[in-house]
Design a protein around this motif. Sequence first.
Motif, PDB file in Angstrom:
ATOM      1  N   VAL A 272      73.960  -5.335 -26.786  1.00 47.98           N
ATOM      2  CA  VAL A 272      74.758  -3.920 -26.691  1.00 47.98           C
ATOM      3  C   VAL A 272      73.637  -2.922 -27.189  1.00 47.98           C
ATOM      4  O   VAL A 272      72.861  -3.435 -27.905  1.00 47.98           O
ATOM      5  CB  VAL A 272      76.003  -3.849 -27.474  1.00 47.98           C
ATOM      6  CG1 VAL A 272      77.063  -4.641 -26.843  1.00 47.98           C
ATOM      7  CG2 VAL A 272      75.969  -4.169 -28.865  1.00 47.98           C
ATOM      8  N   GLN A 273      74.014  -1.491 -26.974  1.00 45.56           N
ATOM      9  CA  GLN A 273      73.105  -0.498 -27.558  1.00 45.56           C
ATOM     10  C   GLN A 273      73.641  -0.234 -28.921  1.00 45.56           C
ATOM     11  O   GLN A 273      74.920  -0.448 -29.247  1.00 45.56           O
ATOM     12  CB  GLN A 273      72.839   0.481 -26.540  1.00 45.56           C
ATOM     13  CG  GLN A 273      72.404   0.268 -25.448  1.00 45.56           C
ATOM     14  CD  GLN A 273      72.133   1.513 -24.488  1.00 45.56           C
ATOM     15  OE1 GLN A 273      73.000   2.579 -24.607  1.00 45.56           O
ATOM     16  NE2 GLN A 273      71.080   1.610 -23.741  1.00 45.56           N
TER      17      GLN A 273
ATOM     18  N   ALA B 157      77.560   0.850 -30.103  1.00 44.53           N
ATOM     19  CA  ALA B 157      78.351   0.235 -29.449  1.00 44.53           C
ATOM     20  C   ALA B 157      79.372  -0.696 -30.340  1.00 44.53           C
ATOM     21  O   ALA B 157      79.033  -0.866 -31.378  1.00 44.53           O
ATOM     22  CB  ALA B 157      77.952  -0.570 -28.273  1.00 44.53           C
ATOM     23  N   SER B 158      80.339  -1.174 -29.682  1.00 42.37           N
ATOM     24  CA  SER B 158      81.331  -2.127 -30.401  1.00 42.37           C
ATOM     25  C   SER B 158      81.478  -3.597 -29.758  1.00 42.37           C
ATOM     26  O   SER B 158      81.185  -3.757 -28.641  1.00 42.37           O
ATOM     27  CB  SER B 158      82.661  -1.580 -30.371  1.00 42.37           C
ATOM     28  OG  SER B 158      82.871  -0.363 -31.163  1.00 42.37           O
ATOM     29  N   LEU B 159      81.708  -4.360 -30.352  1.00 42.71           N
ATOM     30  CA  LEU B 159      81.859  -5.918 -29.901  1.00 42.71           C
ATOM     31  C   LEU B 159      83.037  -6.297 -30.929  1.00 42.71           C
ATOM     32  O   LEU B 159      83.236  -5.953 -31.982  1.00 42.71           O
ATOM     33  CB  LEU B 159      80.501  -6.697 -30.246  1.00 42.71           C
ATOM     34  CG  LEU B 159      79.441  -6.579 -29.047  1.00 42.71           C
ATOM     35  CD1 LEU B 159      78.255  -7.572 -29.550  1.00 42.71           C
ATOM     36  CD2 LEU B 159      79.893  -7.130 -27.878  1.00 42.71           C
TER      37      LEU B 159
ATOM     38  N   VAL C 180      71.722  -5.972 -30.799  1.00 43.99           N
ATOM     39  CA  VAL C 180      71.455  -4.542 -30.640  1.00 43.99           C
ATOM     40  C   VAL C 180      70.391  -3.941 -30.449  1.00 43.99           C
ATOM     41  O   VAL C 180      69.439  -4.161 -31.384  1.00 43.99           O
ATOM     42  CB  VAL C 180      72.622  -4.293 -31.957  1.00 43.99           C
ATOM     43  CG1 VAL C 180      72.811  -2.624 -31.762  1.00 43.99           C
ATOM     44  CG2 VAL C 180      73.703  -4.933 -32.253  1.00 43.99           C
TER      45      VAL C 180
END
Length: 124
Positions: A12-13, A16-18, A122
Amino acid sequence: QGQLVESGGGLVQAGASLRLSCAASGPTFSNYAMGWFRQAPRKEREFVAAIGRNPISTAYTDSVKGRFTISRDNAKNTVYLQMNSLKPEDSAVYYCAARGGVVPNTSPSTYNYWGQGTQVTVSS
């Protein structure tokens, strides 16, 4: 013997969320305190977050406070790690762990069971 299986990692950048999930089988899940640890290349495994048998009892490393949230669903034998506002320095393999105790603990040596890990990357 218990088994832990992590999922939810990815690329992800920054910002962002995970949400990571850890599904447990074998020992009675609700009897265990759970933890999340991470290990980046050429670094030692470090504590991220932990939750006790009582989900009200949680602990976090300072670098993730206010961004990550650990929770558990005993009906689903699953513990979660919601990660928001991700930073490149959060990149690592994330491991789920279980210990036969009541309260959360930050030391990996106190955990009896470990998952295989899920990669979180990330990008900046």
